[in-house]
Motif scaffolding. Structure first.
Motif: not given
Length: 429
Positions: A289-292, A150-156
């Motif tokens: 590219l990599l956060q999620t 969830n944090m990765g999608v938000y930050n992406t």
């Protein structure tokens, strides 16, 4: 091909409110990053005059841009704590977005240096309402099994917006003035400020229509919102969230060293502004590219390995920037530094979210976002002061900070996931 598409879409399979919030932050990120390019051009134009209080134009630009970061970071602990006390996130996000929309419109009427300083300062305060409440909402909509994703999608999505804005901002200004269908003509600057305002309004509407606070947020509103420095359990010297905040401060400072020394970088590498732009963007590209996927992976393999590995990778990728002699190598160094940042940011937020008690997400996670914001503001000031002692000095300084952060993370932080989680299996249908 169909299976590949399903796997890509599955990367963003999160609570619809998280996805809506991510899109909203992408929209306001476009508008806000517009201003990073437009404001210096606006200050340098004949449109702005008034008292300079003895300061050079370049210094005024620096104050305007830095003020945003310092006020934003300074107010985040207060807004995060207040949102915890009242047990609501959505109103805080809307207050911030409303403030952004109004101040973006205000730029159209600003014709003095002082007015620009005031407007940009108000924008910093406005964003301080958005960030802690947004991160807290993502945290509360997630579970330990999917918090990293969830944090990765938000930050992406947020970074996509932040990276897209500067690409088109200069073109919007340079292609002006524009004649509207109704007949009036607006300048390139007014068009840019209008676009920034429209993106903030679009974000406001998305949040209003698609986002709601979880029922548990108000029920768990916390009264004890103190931030600990010492580890209350006694197993370590420092509190793990405080430790992550220090590491985030040092990481962000190291990352932001590159931003303000464009003339020195271009002269050393014998390159033009296009190469510098690519090198600057390489970091953001790696993040997008990599956060999620890294966020998803830390939900399975744990937070700590990624945080420690990212901090270790930050050491050589920061140091080498002070010694490379070709544009291509600088691009690779910035790309690898972006990978290091991606390994730390989403897992770090997820780990802090794991540790935050019920009703504490706003104040606890604000420690990390505040520290990161201060680092982004301190980095350019540090590189500007140190580059006079040699091109490599800013990067040596950043590496030393990163080394301290790595040591703290390695010795003061424990894993928060008790078991690893299996990744979802997608059918080939």
């Amino acid at each position: 091909m169909r299976s590949l598409l399903r796997r890509v879409l599955a990367q963003f399979a999160v609570d619809r409110r998280v996805l809506a919030l991510a899109f909203a932050r992408m929209a306001d990120g476009i508008g806000n990053s517009f201003l990073i390019i437009v404001i210096p051009l606006y200050v340098a134009s004949a449109t702005v005059d008034g008292r300079t209080f003895g300061l050079e134009e370049a210094m005024i630009i620096g104050i305007i841009l830095s003020l945003f970061g310092f006020l934003n970071s300074s107010f985040q602990p207060f807004t995060g704590r207040l949102s915890d006390r009242v047990g609501k996130r959505k109103p805080f996000i809307l207050i911030g977005l409303g403030g952004l929309a109004m101040t973006n419109v205000a730029y159209i009427f600003a014709e003095t240096y002082l007015s620009l300083v005031v407007i940009r300062g108000l924008q910093g305060v406005s964003v301080a309402f958005i960030i802690p409440a947004s991160i807290a909402l993502v945290n509360e909509l997630a579970t330990a099994q999917d918090r990293g994703g969830n944090m990765g999608v938000y930050n992406t999505f947020r970074l996509v917006g932040f990276g897209a804005g500067p690409i088109v901002a200069g073109a919007v200004v340079n292609l002006g003035p524009y004649t509207l269908p109704a007949g009036p003509t607006i300048s390139g600057f007014d068009a840019a400020f209008s676009i920034a305002a429209i993106t903030a309004v679009a974000s406001y509407l998305l949040v209003t229509v698609l986002i709601s606070d979880p029922d548990a947020t108000r029920a768990n509103a916390s009264a004890d919102l103190s931030i600990s420095i010492r580890d209350q359990s006694g197993s370590h010297l420092l509190d793990p969230i405080f430790t992550l905040g220090i590491a985030s401060l040092f990481m962000a400072t190291s990352i932001a060293l590159f931003a303000t020394i464009q003339p020195q970088v271009n002269a050393r590498l014998d390159q033009g502004s296009t190469w510098f732009g690519l090198q600057f963007a390489a970091f953001i590209l790696a993040q997008v590219l990599l956060q999620t996927p890294i966020g998803r992976a830390c939900d399975r393999y744990g937070r700590r390995p990624f945080i420690v590995g990212g901090m270790l990778l930050l050491l050589p990728t920061t140091l080498v920037q002070g010694f490379v002699t070709t544009s291509e190598l600088m691009f690779v160094a910035r790309l690898l530094q972006g990978i290091a940042g991606a390994m730390v940011f989403a897992p770090g937020l997820a780990l802090a979210g794991d540790l935050a008690g019920e009703g504490e997400s706003g104040s606890k996670l604000a420690v990390l976002t505040m520290a990161f914001g201060f680092g982004i503001a301190i980095g350019p000031l540090s590189s500007g002061a140190l580059v006079g002692y040699g091109f490599a000095m800013p990067f040596v300084f950043g590496t030393a900070l990163a080394a301290i952060g790595t040591l703290l993370v390695y010795t003061q932080i424990e894993e928060t996931l008790e078991t690893t989680q299996p990744l979802p299996v997608l059918s080939n249908d």
